[in-house]
Design a protein around this motif. Sequence first.
Motif, mmCIF file in Angstrom:
data_model
loop_
_atom_site.group_PDB
_atom_site.id
_atom_site.type_symbol
_atom_site.label_atom_id
_atom_site.label_comp_id
_atom_site.label_asym_id
_atom_site.label_seq_id
_atom_site.Cartn_x
_atom_site.Cartn_y
_atom_site.Cartn_z
ATOM 1 N N ILE A 189 -0.968 7.757 9.328
ATOM 2 C CA ILE A 189 -0.511 8.286 10.621
ATOM 3 C C ILE A 189 -1.026 9.705 10.836
ATOM 4 O O ILE A 189 -1.564 10.030 11.897
ATOM 5 C CB ILE A 189 1.027 8.242 10.711
ATOM 6 N N GLU A 190 -0.859 10.551 9.824
ATOM 7 C CA GLU A 190 -1.290 11.942 9.954
ATOM 8 C C GLU A 190 -2.790 12.058 10.182
ATOM 9 O O GLU A 190 -3.232 12.854 11.004
ATOM 10 C CB GLU A 190 -0.886 12.738 8.710
ATOM 11 N N ASN A 191 -3.582 11.258 9.476
ATOM 12 C CA ASN A 191 -5.036 11.350 9.629
ATOM 13 C C ASN A 191 -5.526 10.789 10.949
ATOM 14 O O ASN A 191 -6.432 11.357 11.563
ATOM 15 C CB ASN A 191 -5.740 10.692 8.444
ATOM 16 N N ILE A 192 -4.947 9.692 11.397
ATOM 17 C CA ILE A 192 -5.332 9.168 12.714
ATOM 18 C C ILE A 192 -4.971 10.182 13.790
ATOM 19 O O ILE A 192 -5.767 10.459 14.688
ATOM 20 C CB ILE A 192 -4.681 7.796 12.987
ATOM 21 N N ALA A 193 -3.775 10.755 13.698
ATOM 22 C CA ALA A 193 -3.353 11.757 14.676
ATOM 23 C C ALA A 193 -4.275 12.978 14.643
ATOM 24 O O ALA A 193 -4.640 13.521 15.691
ATOM 25 C CB ALA A 193 -1.912 12.169 14.417
ATOM 26 N N ARG A 194 -4.675 13.398 13.456
ATOM 27 C CA ARG A 194 -5.556 14.561 13.325
ATOM 28 C C ARG A 194 -6.937 14.268 13.912
ATOM 29 O O ARG A 194 -7.463 15.041 14.720
ATOM 30 C CB ARG A 194 -5.679 14.961 11.863
ATOM 31 N N VAL A 195 -7.520 13.133 13.528
ATOM 32 C CA VAL A 195 -8.876 12.797 13.976
ATOM 33 C C VAL A 195 -8.920 12.574 15.490
ATOM 34 O O VAL A 195 -9.856 13.005 16.167
ATOM 35 C CB VAL A 195 -9.398 11.549 13.220
ATOM 36 N N LEU A 196 -7.901 11.916 16.030
ATOM 37 C CA LEU A 196 -7.874 11.648 17.475
ATOM 38 C C LEU A 196 -7.220 12.775 18.273
ATOM 39 O O LEU A 196 -7.082 12.663 19.487
ATOM 40 C CB LEU A 196 -7.156 10.320 17.745
ATOM 41 N N LYS A 197 -6.773 13.833 17.568
ATOM 42 C CA LYS A 197 -6.145 15.003 18.209
ATOM 43 C C LYS A 197 -4.929 14.599 19.047
ATOM 44 O O LYS A 197 -4.789 14.986 20.209
ATOM 45 C CB LYS A 197 -7.162 15.770 19.040
#
Length: 104
Positions: A11-19
């Motif tokens: 969740i954290e990485n998808i949110a980070r990559v997709l801003k």
Amino acid sequence: MCIHTGGKAVIENIARVLKLDDEVSEPARMTLNRFGNTSSSLVFYELAYFEAKERVRKGDRMWMLAFGTGFKVGSLVWKWLQDSRQEFDNPWNDCIQSYPFKAW
């Protein structure tokens, strides 16, 4: 957007990559907290979260992105034909007023 709830790091990485801001990732975080990781089917619990919170309106579109075992990926776009409302069979009915909370 409903993002795969495979774990906190996912969740954290998808949110980070997709801003994505916290409000967009909130349904994924709360679903992981309540139901754990049940693979790609969790995006439907997220969809129910959006509906229970009445965050979707007629004409809105939502992108669902889910990963399964192996190399399976599912992606689809929903379009609302009516405003969301509390449905009798929504899995969040018994506790939606308690969410969101700071899970991590």
